[in-house]
Structures are given as structure tokens and as C-alpha cells.
Design a protein around this motif. Structure first.
Motif, PDB file in Angstrom:
ATOM      1  N   GLN A  43       0.853  -1.220   0.000  1.00 42.90           N
ATOM      2  CA  GLN A  43       0.088   0.045  -0.180  1.00 42.90           C
ATOM      3  C   GLN A  43       0.887   1.315   0.054  1.00 42.90           C
ATOM      4  N   HIS A  44       1.936   1.335   0.679  1.00 43.45           N
ATOM      5  CA  HIS A  44       2.777   2.478   0.735  1.00 43.45           C
ATOM      6  C   HIS A  44       3.567   2.532  -0.631  1.00 43.45           C
ATOM      7  N   GLU A  45       4.075   1.574  -1.029  1.00 50.62           N
ATOM      8  CA  GLU A  45       4.750   1.649  -2.360  1.00 50.62           C
ATOM      9  C   GLU A  45       3.636   1.929  -3.490  1.00 50.62           C
ATOM     10  N   TRP A  46       2.627   1.464  -3.505  1.00 57.64           N
ATOM     11  CA  TRP A  46       1.643   1.858  -4.584  1.00 57.64           C
ATOM     12  C   TRP A  46       1.107   3.231  -4.448  1.00 57.64           C
ATOM     13  N   ARG A  47       1.065   3.840  -3.510  1.00 53.12           N
ATOM     14  CA  ARG A  47       0.892   5.207  -3.184  1.00 53.12           C
ATOM     15  C   ARG A  47       1.799   6.121  -3.712  1.00 53.12           C
ATOM     16  N   ALA A  48       3.241   5.642  -3.521  1.00 53.00           N
ATOM     17  CA  ALA A  48       4.196   6.341  -4.057  1.00 53.00           C
ATOM     18  C   ALA A  48       4.494   6.310  -5.677  1.00 53.00           C
ATOM     19  N   ALA A  49       3.916   5.092  -6.013  1.00 57.66           N
ATOM     20  CA  ALA A  49       4.057   4.835  -7.440  1.00 57.66           C
ATOM     21  C   ALA A  49       3.044   5.406  -8.302  1.00 57.66           C
ATOM     22  N   ARG A  50       1.765   5.341  -7.738  1.00 53.21           N
ATOM     23  CA  ARG A  50       0.445   5.800  -8.295  1.00 53.21           C
ATOM     24  C   ARG A  50      -0.554   6.503  -7.268  1.00 53.21           C
ATOM     25  N   PRO A  51      -0.050   7.807  -7.027  1.00 54.19           N
ATOM     26  CA  PRO A  51      -1.230   8.406  -6.174  1.00 54.19           C
ATOM     27  C   PRO A  51      -2.462   8.907  -6.998  1.00 54.19           C
ATOM     28  N   SER A  52      -3.555   8.200  -6.428  1.00 54.95           N
ATOM     29  CA  SER A  52      -4.868   8.533  -6.940  1.00 54.95           C
ATOM     30  C   SER A  52      -5.895   8.424  -6.066  1.00 54.95           C
ATOM     31  N   ARG A  53      -7.017   9.138  -6.525  1.00 51.26           N
ATOM     32  CA  ARG A  53      -8.348   8.660  -5.756  1.00 51.26           C
ATOM     33  C   ARG A  53      -8.988   7.323  -6.185  1.00 51.26           C
ATOM     34  N   ALA A  54      -8.353   6.627  -7.261  1.00 47.20           N
ATOM     35  CA  ALA A  54      -8.846   5.663  -7.730  1.00 47.20           C
ATOM     36  C   ALA A  54      -8.179   4.434  -7.148  1.00 47.20           C
ATOM     37  N   ASN A  55      -7.459   4.458  -5.985  1.00 46.04           N
ATOM     38  CA  ASN A  55      -6.693   3.734  -5.416  1.00 46.04           C
ATOM     39  C   ASN A  55      -7.445   3.374  -3.786  1.00 46.04           C
ATOM     40  N   LEU A  56      -7.828   2.074  -3.592  1.00 45.41           N
ATOM     41  CA  LEU A  56      -8.378   1.634  -2.352  1.00 45.41           C
ATOM     42  C   LEU A  56      -7.367   0.777  -1.485  1.00 45.41           C
ATOM     43  N   TYR A  57      -6.748   1.483  -0.425  1.00 49.51           N
ATOM     44  CA  TYR A  57      -5.701   1.014   0.129  1.00 49.51           C
ATOM     45  C   TYR A  57      -5.810   0.173   1.495  1.00 49.51           C
ATOM     46  N   GLY A  58      -4.957  -0.828   1.672  1.00 57.68           N
ATOM     47  CA  GLY A  58      -4.851  -1.534   2.917  1.00 57.68           C
ATOM     48  C   GLY A  58      -5.931  -2.191   3.327  1.00 57.68           C
ATOM     49  N   LEU A  59      -6.452  -3.265   2.469  1.00 57.05           N
ATOM     50  CA  LEU A  59      -7.744  -4.148   2.862  1.00 57.05           C
ATOM     51  C   LEU A  59      -6.979  -5.174   3.646  1.00 57.05           C
ATOM     52  N   ASN A  60      -7.832  -5.845   4.447  1.00 56.26           N
ATOM     53  CA  ASN A  60      -7.301  -6.841   5.579  1.00 56.26           C
ATOM     54  C   ASN A  60      -6.969  -8.158   4.811  1.00 56.26           C
ATOM     55  N   MET A  61      -6.044  -8.988   5.314  1.00 56.98           N
ATOM     56  CA  MET A  61      -5.628 -10.004   4.978  1.00 56.98           C
ATOM     57  C   MET A  61      -6.744 -10.994   4.180  1.00 56.98           C
ATOM     58  N   GLY A  62      -6.592 -11.476   3.018  1.00 52.58           N
ATOM     59  CA  GLY A  62      -7.436 -12.222   2.317  1.00 52.58           C
ATOM     60  C   GLY A  62      -8.783 -11.613   1.595  1.00 52.58           C
ATOM     61  N   GLN A  63      -8.708 -10.091   1.734  1.00 52.55           N
ATOM     62  CA  GLN A  63     -10.103  -9.463   1.247  1.00 52.55           C
ATOM     63  C   GLN A  63      -9.561  -8.884  -0.118  1.00 52.55           C
ATOM     64  N   CYS A  64      -8.330  -8.683  -0.398  1.00 56.42           N
ATOM     65  CA  CYS A  64      -7.751  -7.684  -1.605  1.00 56.42           C
ATOM     66  C   CYS A  64      -8.569  -8.219  -2.937  1.00 56.42           C
ATOM     67  N   THR A  65      -8.338  -9.419  -3.288  1.00 57.40           N
ATOM     68  CA  THR A  65      -8.908 -10.084  -4.381  1.00 57.40           C
ATOM     69  C   THR A  65     -10.331 -10.261  -4.360  1.00 57.40           C
ATOM     70  N   ALA A  66     -10.899 -10.469  -3.167  1.00 51.73           N
ATOM     71  CA  ALA A  66     -12.347 -10.661  -3.275  1.00 51.73           C
ATOM     72  C   ALA A  66     -13.040  -9.164  -3.594  1.00 51.73           C
TER      73      ALA A  66
END
Length: 192
Positions: free
Chosen positions: A28-51
Motif C-alpha cells: 500500500q505504501h509503495e503503490w501510493r508512491a508509484a501511483r497516487p490516485s483517488r482511484a486507489n483503495l488501500y490497505g484491505l485486510n488479509m484475504g480481502q484484496c482479491t475478493a
């Protein structure tokens, strides 16, 4: 191969309208540095990202949705891959960063460190796979990466509730559909 190198490649291949969902780890930290955007949803709990990314892909079939998941997180909820296989959303891109460790809580090994093989790629292969993301079909890429992250503050100032609000308001604006039901406009709080 380093995760941040992969994320920079991803960011360069994505459009402003593409949505990205990250897991709770350092991605989440690296993605925010690579592509800061309102279209990013950061930091979902373990097992929830793909779902969650699957749900977004099904709800918004005209938008590409990228899940930035980790090996430990994906292995925690493998049923998400079964759901992905069942629905086969052409707009979903699942990127799994496999560093064989639960890096954020101290580097404990995941199952991939003990023989579970998801898949491994080089930086060049990763670039080729990201070019395939332009195709109109489901994509799963697993990148074998090193443990380690870019220099970011130990605890970034991401307010996750605020991030969810910003993400949902971005969807409302760009899709012209209601997502949030603020209490001030709720039918349950109106006086009769």
C-alpha cells in the motif's frame, strides 16, 4: 526482483480510470508512491484484496480493476480464486507479489517458502504480463519478489476510513451512480 520496480511498471501501463485495490502489507505504501490516485483503495485486510477487487470488477464492468495482493493474503482466502474462475470478469487484473513472507509483521515465512508454488517471473516477464493487461480478458500474474520495501515512514498517514470515502466519492463522480449513503441524506434519519 523488487516489488517497487513492478509497481512502477504497472503504474506506467494503467490509465487514470483504472481502479486499484491493495492489501494491508507494505504494497500500500509503495503503490501510493508509484501511483497516487483517488482511484486507489488501500490497505484491505488479509484475504480481502482479491475478493473486493472481484466485487468491484463485477459491479463496474466497464472499468479495469487491479488487485495488488500478496502470497500470504491470497493463500488466506483461496476461495476468492474460485469465485474469480466462476465469474471470469474480463476487466479484472490480479497481481500477486510473492516474497515468501508475511513481511509487514516481521517476515515470518508463508507457504510459498515451503514448496507451494504460485508462479515466478522476472522483471522482463512482468513487463510482458503487464502489456497483456490491455487485453480484454481476466489476467493473473504472480511476481516472485525479494523481501524489502522502499524507504517510507513506518506508519504513513493513510487514514483508511477517509481513503474509503475518497475512493467511493471518486466512483460516484466518474460512474454517476450512488455509492455512499450519508446519514444526512438517509431515509432513516429524515423526520416525518
Amino acid at each position: 526482483m523488487k516489488r517497487y520496480d513492478c509497481l512502477k511498471i504497472m503504474a506506467s501501463t494503467m490509465s487514470d480510470d483504472d481502479l486499484a485495490v491493495t492489501n494491508i502489507g507494505t504494497v500500500q505504501h509503495e503503490w501510493r508512491a508509484a501511483r497516487p490516485s483517488r482511484a486507489n483503495l488501500y490497505g484491505l485486510n488479509m484475504g480481502q484484496c482479491t475478493a473486493v477487487a472481484l466485487g468491484l470488477a463485477l459491479a463496474l464492468p466497464k472499468r479495469r480493476v487491479f488487485a495488488l495482493d500478496g502470497d500470504g493474503s491470497l493463500l488466506l482466502n483461496l476461495v476468492a480464486l474460485g469465485d474469480v474462475a466462476y465469474h471470469k470478469p474480463a476487466n479484472l487484473r490480479i497481481i500477486v507479489f510473492d516474497n515468501e513472507a508475511y513481511e509487514t509483521p516481521g517476515g515470518m515465512p508463508t507457504a510459498t517458502a515451503h514448496g507451494v508454488d504460485l508462479l515466478a517471473t522476472t522483471v522482463e516477464e512482468f513487463q510482458e504480463r503487464m502489456e497483456m493487461a490491455a487485453d480484454n480478458e481476466l489476467l493473473l500474474v504472480v511476481a516472485k519478489i525479494e523481501v524489502g520495501t522502499i524507504a517510507v515512514p513506518a506508519y504513513s498517514n493513510v487514514d483508511f476510513k477517509f481513503n474509503k470515502y475518497i475512493f467511493c466519492s471518486y466512483i460516484e463522480e466518474t460512474e454517476k451512480i450512488p455509492v455512499l449513503r450519508l446519514r444526512s441524506r438517509s431515509p432513516f434519519t429524515e423526520t416525518r
